[in-house]
Design a protein around this motif. Structure first.
Motif: not given
Lengths: 383, 302
Positions: B296-299, B83-88
């Protein structure tokens, strides 16, 4: 004289359109002004306008074939012909708007029916086929009376659902609060009917032979219908805009503000409300004026202009509001703008398609027994 | 076709060189490099490509190394378990736009197409003023509003959560663009940066030579897409795909590796030991427009 002028106008428009079509096919979408933010432009607005006309016009055809309203006796064939032309003009617009227009077959052979767009594409195709069959049958009404009645009933349901479907196409999008209104699909059939009434006013006003022998009463009936539907439309507009402003959802308020006071405020206030709404309402409520063909034609044209602008005013303001406010300056490119005005090519294509539609109508009127009193002449009042 | 094969092979060579150079650059202090880390991993259920060789884990190592290790571990699992996610981390982002440009270069994006703009806003009034920079890739929503509107199933959510577009299936209706609440999809109008520029025959910067590079294939979705004859992706909707073509080869998305402040993190949220799993469990995590239910999967870390 008037006949020649109309032919010349339609032919010149069609020629302008040929240049636009050349540009569209030679350079793809490169000469258009819409971008990735205002992603739908004039062609989508014209698609809404023309397909709306088609839906409404078919409902008028059913007044003859299904409901047997005496006032509209023997007007069905012309209405069907107009339905076919306007539907063609609308679908031609939206076909040109596709990035890969020759992949349209995928919507037929590999559709996802969960998408409203797939549903209405299939719906419009069935609708077009049904109109074509009905039009052919209408030349032998005595033989196909029962068929015409049955198909009219099916077509009526299709016309209402398709008109509403276009509203749903926009309305299902929660990302655009300006469109995401439950009543959107309900409003659109009224808009369709109102614009079709205006087109009939224009045609019956301009062409003496297009109407049946009750031309004067027909014009008055259409005038009343147009006025009532215009008032209903204005009420819907008021409800939409006032609720949006009172609701205060920022994206929605921004869209409404753009519509009312944005760079094209004049299009809303002058073209849509004043010229397309209030002026025709005032004229058409005067029986003495409404039954005079030239005035009826003029009012029909004004209402149609107002509806064309109204369709644009549904599409553009919603797309002119950034989904995230800072997107405006985040990455600069001509295609990443939140302002839009159609390019010359877009205008040319729309003028051209309208001209071609007009040309087909004039040729059909001259060559086919479309009208109740088939005489290929122009009304003396109009000339 | 032969040209495409040449492109692919050139690409593979470049990828290997880049991996080696990258490993050499970021971890000079952790020699010797061994392949032992990979050997310890369980056997993959599906074919795993040759992955970059990474140094042994070290305390205070560059987070990129840890994320690459996380990535390699995830690639050993079946796709549907990732489960790909991105964190910024917005506190670390300095608004250099390197990620935006790296993305443009990686995916050879034409004018008007952007996958990861950086939103800039000024907060407060003088003398208490600051600026916030918010990189905005595709949110890879778990409930993507762009997917159900597509009339031909040209866009969908993969089992690993990445929302992709089939360029050959897309008809270019742009309905999905209007449906995205984040403005994350753009349309490829077929423009080029070199159009209208001076020819400059024989010069590297002249139109002919520059256009050669510009018209060469990109490798989105793991296959070459050259820009010719209005063929896809011209006329299509395009969007960020977390550099799917890179992550499937054990490389982090280009925006992650390019971030000078190490403000962007990427990994498998299904792996409790991954860096991103740690980060998204923090209380200062937010997602954009959560009220729309898009998941969303961008956090973002505030």
């Amino acid at each position: 004289m008037m006949r020649r002028v109309l032919y010349a106008l339609a032919a010149i428009s069609a020629l302008v359109g040929l240049w636009g079509l050349y540009s569209r096919f030679a350079h793809g979408h490169q000469d258009t002004a819409y971008g990735s933010y205002v992603v739908w432009g004039l062609w989508v607005a014209m698609y809404l306008f023309f397909t709306g006309l088609a839906g409404g016009m078919f409902i008028f055809a059913t007044l003859d074939y299904l409901f047997k309203v005496r006032m509209f006796a023997r007007t069905g064939r012309l209405s069907l012909f107009l339905t076919l032309i306007t539907l063609g003009a609308g679908l031609f617009h939206i076909w040109l708007d596709l990035g890969h227009e020759f992949r349209i077959w995928k919507v037929y052979l590999q559709p996802d029916f969960g998408s409203v767009m797939a549903q209405i594409t299939w719906g419009y195709t069935l609708f077009g086929l049904l109109i074509l069959v009905m039009l052919i049958m209408s030349f032998r009404p005595e033989r196909f009376a029962r068929w015409l009645r049955g198909l009219s009933a099916i077509g009526l349901v299709l016309a209402i659902f398709l008109s509403g479907g276009v509203g749903a196409l926009l309305g299902v999008q929660a990302a655009r609060p300006f469109w995401h209104v439950g009543l959107f699909p309900v409003q659109f059939p009224f808009f369709s009917l109102a614009s079709a009434a205006a087109l009939l006013l224009f045609i019956y006003g301009l062409f003496d032979d297009a109407a049946n022998e009750h031309r004067s009463q027909l014009l008055w009936t259409l005038a009343i219908l147009t006025v009532v539907l215009q008032v209903v439309k204005l009420y819907f507009l008021w409800a939409d805009l006032s609720q949006s402003l009172y609701g205060g959802v920022p994206q929605n308020v921004a869209a409404v503000t753009t519509l009312l006071f944005g760079p094209y405020w004049w299009a809303f206030w002058f073209l849509q409300i004043l010229l397309g709404g209030l002026v025709p309402i005032i004229i058409l409520t005067q029986r003495r004026l409404a039954t005079r063909p030239a005035w009826a034609a003029l009012c029909g044209a004004l209402v149609l202009l107002g509806f064309a602008v109204a369709r644009a005013n549904i599409v553009f303001p919603a797309l002119s509001v950034p989904e995230l406010e800072q997107l405006i300056g985040a990455f600069h490119d001509a295609r990443l703008q939140f302002e839009y005005f159609p390019s010359p090519v877009e205008w040319a294509v729309s003028i051209g398609i309208s001209g071609m539609a007009g040309l087909v109508f004039l040729l059909g009127r001259d060559l086919l027994p479309l009208t109740a009193r088939h005489r290929p002449t122009v009304a003396s009042s109009a000339s | 076709m032969n040209e495409e094969k040449v492109d692919v092979s050139r690409r593979e060579v470049l990828t290997k060189i880049a991996s080696t150079v990258f490993a050499g650059l970021v971890a000079p202090a952790v020699w010797p490099m061994t392949a032992g880390a990979n050997e310890a991993l369980p056997a993959p259920e599906t074919a795993v490509p040759t992955l970059p060789v990474l140094p042994e884990p070290q305390p205070d190592e560059d987070p990129l190394l840890r994320m690459m290790r996380d990535l390699q571990r995830a690639l050993q699992k079946p796709v549907d378990q990732r489960r790909w996610v991105m964190v910024i981390d917005l506190r670390k982002c300095v608004g250099c736009h390197a990620c935006t440009i790296a993305c443009v270069a990686e995916n050879k994006l034409p004018p008007g197409v952007v996958y990861r703009p950086v939103l800039e806003e000024e907060i407060g009034t003088y003398p208490n003023v600051t600026r916030r920079f918010t990189p905005r890739p595709c949110m890879q929503c778990d409930n993507p509003p762009c997917v159900p509107v597509c009339p031909v199933d040209a866009t969908w959510k993969r089992v690993d959560g990445i929302v992709v577009i089939d360029y050959e299936q897309c008809i270019g209706c742009r309905y999905c663009i209007t449906a995205c609440p984040y403005g994350a999809r753009t349309f490829d109008f077929g423009a080029t940066y070199t159009e209208g520029t001076p020819v400059g025959a024989g010069l590297v910067l002249g139109r002919q030579e520059a256009a050669e590079y510009e018209l060469a294939s990109n490798f989105e979705y793991g296959q070459p897409w050259s820009r010719h004859d209005e063929a896809s992706p011209i006329g299509n909707t395009r969007k960020c795909h977390f550099c799917l073509h890179r992550i499937e080869r054990g490389l982090l998305p280009q925006c992650v590796t390019t971030c000078i402040g190490r403000a962007t993190f990427f990994g498998d949220a299904n792996d409790p030991t991954s860096l991103v799993s740690e980060l998204i469990a923090r209380p200062n995590v937010v997602r954009l427009k959560e009220e729309l239910g898009t998941e969303p999967k961008v956090y973002y870390l505030l």
